[in-house]
Design a protein around this motif. Structure first.
Motif, PDB file in Angstrom:
ATOM      1  N   ASN A   1       0.862  -1.172   0.000  1.00 25.56           N
ATOM      2  CA  ASN A   1       0.000   0.000   0.000  1.00 25.56           C
ATOM      3  C   ASN A   1       0.903   1.228   0.000  1.00 25.56           C
ATOM      4  OD1 ASN A   1      -2.537  -1.589   0.631  1.00 25.56           O
ATOM      5  ND2 ASN A   1      -1.254  -2.110   2.386  1.00 25.56           N
ATOM      6  N   ILE A   2       0.542   2.230  -0.790  1.00 26.98           N
ATOM      7  CA  ILE A   2       1.429   3.365  -1.008  1.00 26.98           C
ATOM      8  C   ILE A   2       0.790   4.655  -0.501  1.00 26.98           C
ATOM      9  CG2 ILE A   2       2.692   4.722  -2.713  1.00 26.98           C
ATOM     10  CD1 ILE A   2       3.691   1.852  -2.513  1.00 26.98           C
ATOM     11  N   GLY A   3       1.577   5.410   0.202  1.00 23.93           N
ATOM     12  CA  GLY A   3       1.128   6.722   0.656  1.00 23.93           C
ATOM     13  C   GLY A   3       2.001   7.819   0.092  1.00 23.93           C
ATOM     14  N   TRP A   4       1.419   8.970  -0.111  1.00 17.78           N
ATOM     15  CA  TRP A   4       2.161  10.180  -0.481  1.00 17.78           C
ATOM     16  C   TRP A   4       2.130  11.142   0.703  1.00 17.78           C
ATOM     17  CZ3 TRP A   4       5.331  11.242  -4.394  1.00 17.78           C
ATOM     18  CH2 TRP A   4       5.230  10.497  -5.573  1.00 17.78           C
TER      19      TRP A   4
ATOM     20  N   TYR B   1      -3.329   8.157  -0.373  1.00 18.24           N
ATOM     21  CA  TYR B   1      -3.026   6.739  -0.136  1.00 18.24           C
ATOM     22  C   TYR B   1      -3.776   5.914  -1.163  1.00 18.24           C
ATOM     23  CZ  TYR B   1      -4.028   2.209   2.180  1.00 18.24           C
ATOM     24  OH  TYR B   1      -4.190   0.881   2.476  1.00 18.24           O
ATOM     25  N   ILE B   2      -3.131   4.825  -1.583  1.00 15.53           N
ATOM     26  CA  ILE B   2      -3.810   3.877  -2.443  1.00 15.53           C
ATOM     27  C   ILE B   2      -3.511   2.478  -1.935  1.00 15.53           C
ATOM     28  CG2 ILE B   2      -1.931   3.782  -4.150  1.00 15.53           C
ATOM     29  CD1 ILE B   2      -4.219   3.592  -6.311  1.00 15.53           C
ATOM     30  N   ARG B   3      -4.565   1.685  -1.797  1.00 18.25           N
ATOM     31  CA  ARG B   3      -4.398   0.317  -1.342  1.00 18.25           C
ATOM     32  C   ARG B   3      -3.697  -0.495  -2.420  1.00 18.25           C
ATOM     33  NH1 ARG B   3      -9.820  -2.597   0.440  1.00 18.25           N
ATOM     34  NH2 ARG B   3      -9.901  -3.075  -1.789  1.00 18.25           N
ATOM     35  N   SER B   4      -3.102  -1.575  -2.019  1.00 19.07           N
ATOM     36  CA  SER B   4      -2.283  -2.366  -2.926  1.00 19.07           C
ATOM     37  C   SER B   4      -3.015  -2.800  -4.188  1.00 19.07           C
ATOM     38  CB  SER B   4      -1.737  -3.597  -2.202  1.00 19.07           C
ATOM     39  OG  SER B   4      -2.800  -4.373  -1.684  1.00 19.07           O
ATOM     40  N   ASP B   5      -4.301  -3.097  -4.058  1.00 18.00           N
ATOM     41  CA  ASP B   5      -5.067  -3.519  -5.235  1.00 18.00           C
ATOM     42  C   ASP B   5      -5.682  -2.355  -5.991  1.00 18.00           C
ATOM     43  OD1 ASP B   5      -8.141  -4.616  -3.530  1.00 18.00           O
ATOM     44  OD2 ASP B   5      -7.060  -2.715  -3.541  1.00 18.00           O
TER      45      ASP B   5
ATOM     46  N   ALA C   1       5.791   6.453   0.240  1.00 14.45           N
ATOM     47  CA  ALA C   1       6.140   5.452   1.240  1.00 14.45           C
ATOM     48  C   ALA C   1       5.298   4.208   1.013  1.00 14.45           C
ATOM     49  CB  ALA C   1       5.907   5.998   2.635  1.00 14.45           C
ATOM     50  N   ALA C   2       5.822   3.072   1.451  1.00 14.62           N
ATOM     51  CA  ALA C   2       5.148   1.798   1.238  1.00 14.62           C
ATOM     52  C   ALA C   2       5.004   1.033   2.537  1.00 14.62           C
ATOM     53  CB  ALA C   2       5.925   0.955   0.221  1.00 14.62           C
TER      54      ALA C   2
END
Length: 126
Positions: free
Chosen positions: A32-35, A49-53, A96-97
């Motif tokens: 999952n990635i955040g800015w 933020y975007i979830r992994s999927d 960030a991950a």
């Protein structure tokens, strides 16, 4: 996991930039990635933020309506499209991950992320 943020630059107010966060790991879709963004003297602010999927996205109040997060799994890259930029968006932006899934405002806590990329500077002139 190595992350590389890019795409920053100098833009006039009202302009747009697209930031990229490229990951080196073959297991990119686990994460999952955040800015985040940081202004000297202030706390690091989680903005998206975007979830992994790719199925869930979150935005801070300052980003909502102007910024859009997306991902391209084939390119192992997450994007942050930033429109209608304002001088107060001037900051160093980081991606960030984490393999932890977040709910609600949890994504905005920097200590929840295990991996960080180098920042990219965004400067918005008035």
């Amino acid at each position: 996991v190595q992350l590389q943020a890019s795409g920053g630059g100098l833009v006039q107010a009202g302009g747009s930039l697209r930031l990229s966060c490229a990951a080196s790991t073959p297991t990119f879709d686990r994460y999952n990635i955040g800015w985040f963004r940081e202004i000297p003297g202030k706390e690091r602010e989680g903005i998206s933020y975007i979830r992994s999927d790719g199925g869930v996205t979150y935005y801070s109040a300052s980003a909502r309506g102007r910024f859009t997060i997306s991902k391209d799994s084939a390119k192992k890259t997450v994007y942050l499209q930033m429109n209608d930029l304002k001088p107060e968006d001037t900051a160093t932006y980081y991606c960030a991950a984490s393999d932890r899934t977040f709910y609600g405002a949890d994504y905005q806590e920097p200590h929840h992320y295990e991996y960080w990329g180098r920042g990219t500077q965004v400067t918005v002139s008035s």
